[in-house]
Design a protein around this motif. Structure first.
Motif, PDB file in Angstrom:
ATOM      1  N   LYS A   1       0.819  -1.207   0.000  1.00 26.90           N
ATOM      2  CA  LYS A   1       0.000   0.000   0.000  1.00 26.90           C
ATOM      3  C   LYS A   1       0.856   1.262   0.000  1.00 26.90           C
ATOM      4  O   LYS A   1       0.432   2.303  -0.488  1.00 26.90           O
ATOM      5  N   ALA A   2       2.053   1.161   0.562  1.00 26.28           N
ATOM      6  CA  ALA A   2       2.985   2.291   0.597  1.00 26.28           C
ATOM      7  C   ALA A   2       4.387   1.761   0.835  1.00 26.28           C
ATOM      8  O   ALA A   2       4.570   0.736   1.492  1.00 26.28           O
ATOM      9  N   CYS A   3       5.371   2.476   0.302  1.00 26.53           N
ATOM     10  CA  CYS A   3       6.771   2.076   0.462  1.00 26.53           C
ATOM     11  C   CYS A   3       7.608   3.305   0.801  1.00 26.53           C
ATOM     12  O   CYS A   3       7.474   4.351   0.150  1.00 26.53           O
ATOM     13  N   GLY A   4       8.448   3.197   1.809  1.00 23.92           N
ATOM     14  CA  GLY A   4       9.311   4.303   2.189  1.00 23.92           C
ATOM     15  C   GLY A   4      10.471   4.478   1.214  1.00 23.92           C
ATOM     16  O   GLY A   4      10.986   3.500   0.663  1.00 23.92           O
ATOM     17  N   VAL A   5      10.866   5.721   0.988  1.00 29.14           N
ATOM     18  CA  VAL A   5      12.003   6.048   0.121  1.00 29.14           C
ATOM     19  C   VAL A   5      13.135   6.546   1.011  1.00 29.14           C
ATOM     20  O   VAL A   5      12.941   7.473   1.806  1.00 29.14           O
ATOM     21  N   ASN A   6      14.319   5.953   0.878  1.00 24.75           N
ATOM     22  CA  ASN A   6      15.433   6.272   1.765  1.00 24.75           C
ATOM     23  C   ASN A   6      16.696   6.602   0.976  1.00 24.75           C
ATOM     24  O   ASN A   6      16.895   6.116  -0.138  1.00 24.75           O
ATOM     25  N   PHE A   7      17.547   7.422   1.589  1.00 24.87           N
ATOM     26  CA  PHE A   7      18.810   7.818   0.959  1.00 24.87           C
ATOM     27  C   PHE A   7      19.636   6.614   0.488  1.00 24.87           C
ATOM     28  O   PHE A   7      20.164   6.631  -0.631  1.00 24.87           O
ATOM     29  N   PRO A   8      19.759   5.546   1.285  1.00 31.06           N
ATOM     30  CA  PRO A   8      20.537   4.395   0.813  1.00 31.06           C
ATOM     31  C   PRO A   8      19.977   3.741  -0.454  1.00 31.06           C
ATOM     32  O   PRO A   8      20.731   3.119  -1.199  1.00 31.06           O
ATOM     33  N   ASP A   9      18.662   3.894  -0.707  1.00 32.60           N
ATOM     34  CA  ASP A   9      18.093   3.345  -1.944  1.00 32.60           C
ATOM     35  C   ASP A   9      18.772   3.959  -3.166  1.00 32.60           C
ATOM     36  O   ASP A   9      19.081   3.275  -4.145  1.00 32.60           O
ATOM     37  N   GLY A  10      18.987   5.276  -3.102  1.00 33.02           N
ATOM     38  CA  GLY A  10      19.645   5.967  -4.211  1.00 33.02           C
ATOM     39  C   GLY A  10      21.085   5.547  -4.371  1.00 33.02           C
ATOM     40  O   GLY A  10      21.588   5.416  -5.499  1.00 33.02           O
ATOM     41  N   LEU A  11      21.775   5.326  -3.262  1.00 31.82           N
ATOM     42  CA  LEU A  11      23.157   4.842  -3.329  1.00 31.82           C
ATOM     43  C   LEU A  11      23.198   3.437  -3.907  1.00 31.82           C
ATOM     44  O   LEU A  11      24.067   3.101  -4.731  1.00 31.82           O
ATOM     45  N   LEU A  12      22.254   2.596  -3.476  1.00 30.12           N
ATOM     46  CA  LEU A  12      22.233   1.192  -3.891  1.00 30.12           C
ATOM     47  C   LEU A  12      22.134   1.048  -5.403  1.00 30.12           C
ATOM     48  O   LEU A  12      22.894   0.287  -6.018  1.00 30.12           O
ATOM     49  N   VAL A  13      21.207   1.772  -6.037  1.00 28.70           N
ATOM     50  CA  VAL A  13      20.991   1.603  -7.471  1.00 28.70           C
ATOM     51  C   VAL A  13      22.138   2.178  -8.290  1.00 28.70           C
ATOM     52  O   VAL A  13      22.282   1.855  -9.475  1.00 28.70           O
TER      53      VAL A  13
ATOM     54  N   ILE B   1       6.812  12.235   9.785  1.00 27.55           N
ATOM     55  CA  ILE B   1       6.367  13.390   9.002  1.00 27.55           C
ATOM     56  C   ILE B   1       6.536  13.034   7.523  1.00 27.55           C
ATOM     57  O   ILE B   1       7.655  12.909   7.031  1.00 27.55           O
ATOM     58  N   VAL B   2       5.436  12.824   6.832  1.00 22.63           N
ATOM     59  CA  VAL B   2       5.478  12.470   5.411  1.00 22.63           C
ATOM     60  C   VAL B   2       5.379  13.754   4.599  1.00 22.63           C
ATOM     61  O   VAL B   2       4.335  14.421   4.587  1.00 22.63           O
ATOM     62  N   ASP B   3       6.463  14.100   3.932  1.00 26.81           N
ATOM     63  CA  ASP B   3       6.524  15.330   3.148  1.00 26.81           C
ATOM     64  C   ASP B   3       5.693  15.212   1.877  1.00 26.81           C
ATOM     65  O   ASP B   3       4.990  16.141   1.486  1.00 26.81           O
ATOM     66  N   GLU B   4       5.771  14.050   1.231  1.00 23.90           N
ATOM     67  CA  GLU B   4       5.089  13.886  -0.059  1.00 23.90           C
ATOM     68  C   GLU B   4       4.849  12.407  -0.334  1.00 23.90           C
ATOM     69  O   GLU B   4       5.674  11.557  -0.004  1.00 23.90           O
ATOM     70  N   VAL B   5       3.695  12.109  -0.938  1.00 17.87           N
ATOM     71  CA  VAL B   5       3.359  10.758  -1.390  1.00 17.87           C
ATOM     72  C   VAL B   5       3.380  10.776  -2.918  1.00 17.87           C
ATOM     73  O   VAL B   5       2.706  11.590  -3.546  1.00 17.87           O
ATOM     74  N   VAL B   6       4.179   9.883  -3.498  1.00 14.19           N
ATOM     75  CA  VAL B   6       4.429   9.900  -4.941  1.00 14.19           C
ATOM     76  C   VAL B   6       3.990   8.564  -5.551  1.00 14.19           C
ATOM     77  O   VAL B   6       4.215   7.506  -4.949  1.00 14.19           O
ATOM     78  N   PRO B   7       3.363   8.572  -6.734  1.00 18.56           N
ATOM     79  CA  PRO B   7       3.019   7.304  -7.393  1.00 18.56           C
ATOM     80  C   PRO B   7       4.273   6.474  -7.663  1.00 18.56           C
ATOM     81  O   PRO B   7       5.345   7.020  -7.942  1.00 18.56           O
TER      82      PRO B   7
END
Length: 324
Positions: free
Chosen positions: A35-47, A294-300
């Motif tokens: 239903k929702a997935c968190g986005v984290n700084f390490p995700d960007g490093l990983l890819v 604190i959720v700043d933004e929800v993105v598709p």
């Protein structure tokens, strides 16, 4: 199902939004409809191939999701189809469905919405582990948090306050400092308007800081390393500023403080009981209103690249989440 797929280590823009096979349930696991997935700084490093782990291709990034159990594998007890849960996975979160071992599933209290639940684990659990198991912070001590308006920075502000510390928030803008203050920070430092080393000395009346939660790196780390109190603990959490600093070890010798690494993923594997106890405590605090995502933004989901770029560029106040 649809998912965000990394086919090679490359800039975030080369991630693919495409159809992939649904996960197949297996013994000791459940399938969760995300239903929702968190986005984290390490995700960007990983890819980009810049993280400690380098998974084989192709892989789906994302390690914290909230959703509903849709299938249950053999041997699974106490969980039911239709149950709302948090799923903590090494990979696979940026998708419509994810396979997760039961050891990494937690029911979600009704009071916590999906977007907040999905963003709770990495940021808050990292800060909680850092301050509780690593720093062993005590009531009345000073806690300085760098990047204090980011996801894990805000978590550290909230948790440090709950644990009785005097919290010093360090941010780059007044808007971010205002957010840190709203989440419990006692003292505010804008490091773009004042010298951080001098400011630390002033606000601590020359004593230095007992605990630093440092997730920026570069010059910020160096200023903090020179502003430590005797018996202080400098927590190395990350390098959101992009520069991994080299530490002059003579500072630790002369000033009598400790430098401690914080890697929540390894903690969950090496200390599973402590991890489970931490999560129970966090959820209790959440329901009691003592901590808050604190959720700043929800993105598709299909716009995951935009979300990752905002996180990597430190443009987010709090957390970003993806919605399939």
């Amino acid at each position: 199902m649809k998912a965000i797929v990394c086919e090679e280590f490359a800039p975030v823009e080369q991630l693919k939004y495409k159809d992939v096979p649904d996960p197949v349930v297996k013994k000791g696991h459940v399938v969760v409809d995300v239903k929702a997935c968190g986005v984290n700084f390490p995700d960007g490093l990983l890819v980009q191939g810049l993280y400690q782990n380098k998974p084989p291709f192709p892989f789906i990034p994302g390690n914290e999701v909230a959703g509903v159990i849709s299938e249950i594998g053999e041997g699974v007890q106490y969980l039911k189809v239709g149950m709302r849960v948090i799923a903590m996975v090494m990979l696979g979160g940026y998708a419509e469905k994810v396979l997760c071992p039961v050891s990494h599933i937690m029911p979600i209290p009704d009071e916590i919405p999906d977007d907040e639940a999905a963003a709770l684990v990495t940021a808050h659990a990292t800060a909680h582990h850092a301050l509780k198991q690593r720093a062993k912070i005590q009531p009345g001590e000073t806690l300085l948090v760098t990047g204090a308006a980011g996801g894990t920075g805000l978590a550290a502000v909230q948790i440090g306050k709950e644990m009785g510390a005097t919290v010093i928030a360090v941010c780059s803008t007044q808007e971010k400092l205002d957010m840190a203050k709203a989440n419990g920070a006692d003292i505010l430092i804008n490091y773009t308007e004042t010298d951080l080393k001098t400011a630390i000395k002033e606000v601590t009346e020359g004593k230095g800081v007992d605990v630093v939660y440092e997730c920026v790196g570069g010059d910020t780390f160096h200023a903090c390393s020179r502003g430590m109190a005797w018996n202080g603990r400098l927590l190395v959490v990350g390098f959101a500023g992009g520069t991994i600093p080299e530490f002059p070890v003579n500072l630790a010798l002369v000033k009598g403080y400790s430098v401690m690494g914080v890697f929540w993923g390894s903690f969950t594997q090496h200390q599973p009981k402590d991890f489970a106890d931490n999560m129970k405590e966090l959820l209790i605090w959440y329901v009691q209103g003592k901590v808050k995502v604190i959720v700043d933004e929800v993105v598709p989901l299909e716009n995951a690249k935009d979300a990752l770029n905002k996180v990597m560029n430190r443009e987010v106040k709090g957390k970003m989440t993806l919605r399939p």
